[in-house]
Design an enzyme around this catalytic site. Structure first.
Site, mmCIF file in Angstrom:
data_model
loop_
_atom_site.group_PDB
_atom_site.id
_atom_site.type_symbol
_atom_site.label_atom_id
_atom_site.label_comp_id
_atom_site.label_asym_id
_atom_site.label_seq_id
_atom_site.Cartn_x
_atom_site.Cartn_y
_atom_site.Cartn_z
ATOM 1 N N HIS A 54 0.839 -1.213 0.000
ATOM 2 C CA HIS A 54 0.000 0.000 0.000
ATOM 3 C C HIS A 54 0.863 1.247 0.000
ATOM 4 O O HIS A 54 0.975 1.902 1.034
ATOM 5 C CB HIS A 54 -0.892 0.000 1.234
ATOM 6 N N PHE A 55 1.384 1.704 -0.941
ATOM 7 C CA PHE A 55 1.571 1.189 -2.293
ATOM 8 C C PHE A 55 3.061 1.088 -2.517
ATOM 9 O O PHE A 55 3.784 1.990 -2.100
ATOM 10 C CB PHE A 55 0.926 2.129 -3.305
#
EC number: 4.2.1.59
Length: 154
Positions: A54-55
């Site tokens: 993420h991410f």
């Protein structure tokens, strides 16, 4: 009149919250006033497990985890309001509800989040709190959080 601050280090926090790695999201309590307010911090590092997905290219702390950390801060305030003693085994505060959650900017590795929570009311074991998460003095998230005191069988 005393200016003494009520603080909690990680050793003290572990006595109150049941959370452990990777879900313990409060590093230190800078100050609290039972029945009123609590100020805690979370140091966000690239080593957080959630950043793997993420991410990967642009790591951002998931908003739900900011809210979870805020809820953990409300749990600490609830425990300190109930009693200054360490809670008996099997007593927990569950995250019971959330209203008016707003996200204003992202939280990235290297940020230090300051959680400022205030008790609005408590009735029959249900606490209602208002919380803000701030980075560098800027509000990144705010919400009204409810938590419920429960005793569990161990």
């Amino acid at each position: 009149m005393s200016n003494q601050m009520n603080t909690m280090d990680i050793t003290e926090i572990l006595k109150y919250l049941p959370h452990r790695y990777p879900f313990l999201l409060i590093d230190r309590v800078l100050d609290y006033t039972p029945g009123e307010s609590l100020h805690a911090i979370k140091n966000v590092t690239i080593n957080e497990p959630f950043f793997q997905g993420h991410f990967p290219v642009q790591p951002v702390m998931p908003g739900v985890l900011i809210l979870e950390a805020m809820a953990q801060a409300t749990g600490l305030l609830a425990f300190k309001t109930m009693s200054d003693d360490v809670p008996p085994p099997g007593v927990l505060y569950y995250f019971a509800g959330i209203d008016n959650a707003r996200f204003r900017r992202v939280v990235e590795p290297g940020d230090q989040i300051h959680f400022e929570v205030k008790m609005i009311k408590e009735r029959r074991g249900i606490g209602v709190f208002y919380g803000e998460a701030k980075v560098d003095g800027e509000v990144v998230c705010s919400a009204e959080i409810m938590c419920a005191r429960r005793e569990i069988n161990q």
